[in-house]
Design a protein around this motif. Structure first.
Motif, short mmCIF file in Angstrom:
data_model
loop_
_atom_site.label_atom_id
_atom_site.label_comp_id
_atom_site.label_asym_id
_atom_site.label_seq_id
_atom_site.Cartn_x
_atom_site.Cartn_y
_atom_site.Cartn_z
N TYR A 14 -7.71 -8.77 -0.37
CA TYR A 14 -9.53 -8.38 -0.77
C TYR A 14 -9.50 -9.60 -2.39
O TYR A 14 -8.31 -10.17 -3.21
CB TYR A 14 -8.79 -6.57 -2.22
CG TYR A 14 -8.90 -6.14 -1.62
CD1 TYR A 14 -9.84 -5.41 -1.18
CD2 TYR A 14 -7.35 -4.83 -1.62
CE1 TYR A 14 -10.45 -4.45 -0.36
CE2 TYR A 14 -7.28 -3.94 -0.76
CZ TYR A 14 -8.76 -2.92 0.15
OH TYR A 14 -8.66 -2.61 0.51
N VAL A 21 -5.69 -10.22 -4.07
CA VAL A 21 -4.36 -9.51 -3.99
C VAL A 21 -4.63 -9.34 -2.27
O VAL A 21 -5.94 -9.08 -1.45
CB VAL A 21 -4.78 -8.07 -4.78
CG1 VAL A 21 -4.17 -6.99 -4.74
CG2 VAL A 21 -5.49 -8.53 -6.32
N SER A 45 1.00 -0.47 -3.68
CA SER A 45 1.71 -1.38 -2.28
C SER A 45 0.68 -1.40 -1.52
O SER A 45 1.16 -1.83 0.04
CB SER A 45 2.70 -0.61 -2.88
OG SER A 45 2.42 0.74 -1.95
N THR A 49 -5.35 1.83 1.75
CA THR A 49 -5.37 -0.01 2.69
C THR A 49 -5.23 0.00 4.32
O THR A 49 -6.05 0.00 5.12
CB THR A 49 -5.36 -1.38 1.82
OG1 THR A 49 -5.71 -1.43 0.48
CG2 THR A 49 -5.97 -2.45 2.15
N HIS A 203 3.77 11.02 -2.87
CA HIS A 203 4.55 10.51 -3.56
C HIS A 203 5.21 11.10 -3.75
O HIS A 203 6.44 11.27 -4.82
CB HIS A 203 3.41 10.27 -4.95
CG HIS A 203 2.81 9.31 -4.67
ND1 HIS A 203 3.38 7.53 -4.53
CD2 HIS A 203 1.79 8.63 -4.59
CE1 HIS A 203 2.95 6.75 -4.91
NE2 HIS A 203 0.76 7.93 -4.90
N1 LIG Z 1 -11.82 -2.30 -2.98
C1 LIG Z 1 -10.60 -3.44 -4.07
N2 LIG Z 1 -10.83 -4.09 -4.09
C2 LIG Z 1 -10.52 -5.26 -4.85
N3 LIG Z 1 -9.07 -4.97 -4.67
C3 LIG Z 1 -8.66 -3.51 -4.17
C4 LIG Z 1 -9.87 -2.85 -3.48
N4 LIG Z 1 -8.98 -1.43 -3.09
C5 LIG Z 1 -7.75 -1.90 -3.28
N5 LIG Z 1 -7.46 -2.82 -3.59
C6 LIG Z 1 -6.30 -3.81 -4.44
O1 LIG Z 1 -5.60 -3.80 -3.48
C7 LIG Z 1 -3.92 -3.21 -3.59
C8 LIG Z 1 -3.26 -2.49 -2.87
O2 LIG Z 1 -4.40 -0.90 -3.30
P1 LIG Z 1 -4.29 0.45 -2.30
O3 LIG Z 1 -5.18 1.58 -2.53
O4 LIG Z 1 -4.02 0.39 -0.42
O5 LIG Z 1 -3.36 0.80 -2.81
P2 LIG Z 1 -1.72 1.85 -2.61
O6 LIG Z 1 -0.42 1.40 -1.98
O7 LIG Z 1 -3.06 3.20 -1.70
O8 LIG Z 1 -2.16 3.34 -4.05
P3 LIG Z 1 -1.89 4.48 -5.05
O9 LIG Z 1 -0.61 5.03 -4.69
O10 LIG Z 1 -2.06 4.28 -6.37
O11 LIG Z 1 -3.30 5.07 -4.13
C9 LIG Z 1 -4.08 -2.36 -5.45
O12 LIG Z 1 -3.75 -4.02 -5.59
C10 LIG Z 1 -5.52 -2.60 -5.34
O13 LIG Z 1 -5.75 -2.93 -6.71
#
Ligand SMILES: Nc1ncnc2c1ncn2[C@@H]1O[C@H](COP(=O)(O)OP(=O)(O)OP(=O)(O)O)[C@@H](O)[C@H]1O
Ligand SMILES: [Mg+2]
Lengths: 236, 403
Positions: A14, A21, A45, A49, A203
């Motif tokens: 991203y 990231v 983590s 995504t 979680h």
């Molecule tokens: N649309 C976006 N634009 C920019 N960065 C993003 C976007 N979506 C996710 N990220 C970044 O990508 C990384 C992974 O995000 P993700 O949502 O997959 O995490 P997650 O494991 O689902 O977290 P959580 O447990 O909090 O839901 C994070 O650092 C997040 O900030």
């Protein structure tokens, strides 16, 4: 057991430059039908995504996704009609506000059947709600259902088209631990009874014994992969 | 499963309320068009009902409706003598305003050429035509007089014998029909005060002349109330209406065109003059209003549709995530727009049926209006949903996962 979905070397970044990231960093995984898998990992983590990439919602930048043995996304380019794939073979359950607010519980399931091309949607919706023990609420709108009931209706909807893959992103976040466990057990039942592959982001470490496989993510990578117990014999 | 209806079902009252508001707006647009159509129709009755092939009016005027026209009555005889002319009859037209039972009454008084035209082709709704050259009148029902009632004009009583409907001038004044002779009587009637003053003036002038000083008895003569100065000529008429043999109209027209004191118009030309002079500006005004109101309605519908779509963003994202075919989601928005349009039209239609008859001016819903209005409504709501439709296309299904 047949693979429902197979991801090869998925990468997703991203943003650009110093603020970029790496949400997915060379992720490879396979989920077989009839398996219920958990996806664990700290916040940020990359779990959501990965779910979006596997569910053909937002593709990864590079890497390949095979669905039912067929290559459908390569390096972010769809090679098939992804919306059609979603409505026929995929089911989604997510954290909250999962259901279409202007449709009753039954209609939420029925519309999924309709999208999937099922002709006897109403009957099937009733059966599914029965199966998930919410038949009594079929005429209720989502806002009139408790969190647990909503999740069960959402699972019924996810099952509407006998999907080969069900993706759930923190489906129990809004539920207490008893209900949360019963939802997880439902996923297991669905996987084992109906032969679907189920991937659940969670979680909640108290219900991990329900899962066949555990994946642990960190910094966009799958760190640990633990086979809790041997995959059960094929359900059908 | 129809998603559009199921969504509407959740907030029926709001949806119907919005439709009702739009319907009222729409009914204003329709009313404007209807008022214009009514105005044209009312106004042209003045020319249509005369059934004249040619209108002779004062040279270089566009009378008698768009401007005044004074024609020597001898034109009538001259016109009758032209070969091919069947009848020629005088016609007068004047606006009078009188008080009747305390209310101001404006009347467009038409003088019909007696005995050729006792109101032959007037669209009478009740009563009969004129049967006497004096003391009878046909009035428009909008004047509020009934058959047999009398109206005092110029010191004489005029009995209503027939009623027309929707015979109004472009200004909305009711039309009354009498014989030309009566029309002139009414027109040249002087109030008593004016007659007294004029007599005094005549006496004063008489005393200033040798004739007056030499013949004092003349004074008695001019102060006698029954005495009228001998007219130098009979009073002018506004127009002479000519009916000719159908195949000789052009020929007759050629002859009359060469006369130095008249301008000749065909029935259609006279109608165009009537509308052009008086109704044209109203037409532009109403056209402009219609455009503005239509644009207003379109913008409102567009915002309503956009808002209806915006508030459904999450639901639409969920449906997209489930793989809903794009046509189903676009259909949801379009069908709601059409439903809104149809309801609004129904409200406008009901409004028209209930309220338009109570308007002071006639609202004439012509066939064109009743055909164009629903089609235009549906066209506008379709166009107005474009914002909503583009929003639907742009919704990212992953929004649904974010909860
Ligand atoms: N649309 C976006 N634009 C920019 N960065 C993003 C976007 N979506 C996710 N990220 C970044 O990508 C990384 C992974 O995000 P993700 O949502 O997959 O995490 P997650 O494991 O689902 O977290 P959580 O447990 O909090 O839901 C994070 O650092 C997040 O900030
Ligand atoms: Mg997440």
């Amino acid at each position: 057991m047949e693979d429902a979905v197979r991801a090869l070397d998925l990468t997703k970044t991203y943003g650009t430059g110093p603020s970029a990231v790496k949400a997915l960093d060379h992720v490879t995984l396979t989920i077989a039908r009839g398996t219920v898998a958990a996806l664990l990992g700290p916040s940020g983590s990359g779990k959501s995504t990965l779910i979006k990439a596997l569910g053909f919602v937002s593709p990864a930048d590079t890497g390949e996704v095979f669905f039912g043995g067929r290559l459908v996304v390569k390096d972010g380019v769809p090679l098939a009609d992804l919306a059609a794939l979603r409505r026929r073979h995929l089911g989604f359950v997510f954290q909250k506000a999962n259901l279409t607010s202007f449709l009753t519980a039954r209609e939420n399931v029925e519309i999924a059947c309709e999208f999937g091309g099922k002709s006897d949607g109403r009957k099937r919706a009733r059966e599914l709600l029965e199966y998930l023990d919410v038949a009594g609420r079929e005429r209720s709108y989502p806002e009139m259902l408790s969190g647990g009931e909503q999740q069960r209706v959402a699972i019924a909807r996810a099952l509407a088209n006998e999907p080969s893959l069900i993706l759930a992103d923190e489906p129990t976040a809004a539920l207490d631990s008893v209900r949360s466990r019963s939802v997880m057990e439902l996923f297991r039942k669905v996987a084992h009874d109906r032969g679907a592959a189920v991937l659940v982001v969670t979680h909640d470490h108290r219900a991990l014994d329900v899962f066949d496989v555990l994946y642990e993510m960190e910094d966009g990578q799958i760190r640990a992969h633990q086979q809790e117990r041997p995959a059960p014999p094929a359900a059908r | 499963m129809n998603l559009a209806l199921r969504d509407v079902r959740r907030h029926v009252a709001r949806f119907v309320g919005t439709a009702a508001g739009l319907g009222l707006l729409l009914s204003v647009v329709v009313a404007m068009q209807g008022i214009y159509a009514g105005m044209v129709d009312d106004a042209t009755i003045l020319t249509r009902a005369m059934r004249a092939d040619l209108w002779l009016v004062q040279r270089d005027t566009r009378g008698p409706f768009a401007e005044g026209s004074r024609l020597d009555p001898s034109v009538e005889a001259r016109a009758s003598a032209v070969p091919g002319v069947r009848t020629a009859r005088p016609y007068t037209y004047q606006l009078i305003q009188r008080e009747q039972r305390g209310a101001v009454m404006r009347i467009a008084l038409v003088g019909l050429g007696w005995p050729d035209d006792p109101g032959r082709s007037l669209p009478l709704v009740r009563g009969r035509r004129l049967q006497q050259p004096h003391g009878e009148m046909i009035v428009d029902a909008s004047l509020g007089l009934g058959i047999g009632e009398s109206l005092a004009l110029g010191g004489e009583q005029y009995r209503v014998v027939g009623l027309t409907k929707n015979a109004l001038t472009s200004g909305g004044d009711s039309v009354a029909f009498v014989s030309v002779a009566d029309a002139e009587l009414i027109a040249f009637d002087q109030p008593a005060e004016a007659a007294v003053l004029e007599r005094q003036r005549v006496v004063a002038r008489l005393r200033g002349t040798d004739l007056g000083r030499g013949q004092p008895t003349l004074e008695d003569l001019v102060t006698d109330a029954r005495w009228r100065a001998p007219a130098l000529a009979s009073p002018p008429v506004a127009a002479v209406l000519v009916e000719a043999d159908p195949h000789r109209i052009a020929e007759v027209r050629e002859v009359m065109r060469s006369w130095g004191d008249v301008s000749v118009y065909s029935q259609d030309e006279e109608e165009a003059l009537l509308l052009g002079g008086v109704v044209q500006r109203a037409r532009m005004q109403i056209g402009l209003f219609t455009v503005i109101l239509t644009l207003t309605a379109a913008v409102i519908i567009m915002m309503v549709m956009y808002n209806l779509t915006l508030e459904k963003t999450h639901d639409l994202a969920v449906l997209k995530l489930m793989g809903a075919p794009r046509t189903r989601l676009l259909g949801l928005i379009l069908q709601q727009a059409w439903l809104l349009g149809a309801l609004a039209y129904a409200v406008a239609f009901a409004m028209g049926e209930l309220a338009f008859p109570m308007f002071p001016r006639r609202v004439l819903i012509t066939e064109t209006i009743s055909l164009v209005a629903p089609v235009a409504t549906m066209g506008i709501v379709t166009l107005a949903s474009i914002l909503g439709l583009t929003h639907v296309m742009r919704i990212d299904p992953s929004v649904a996962l974010e909860g």
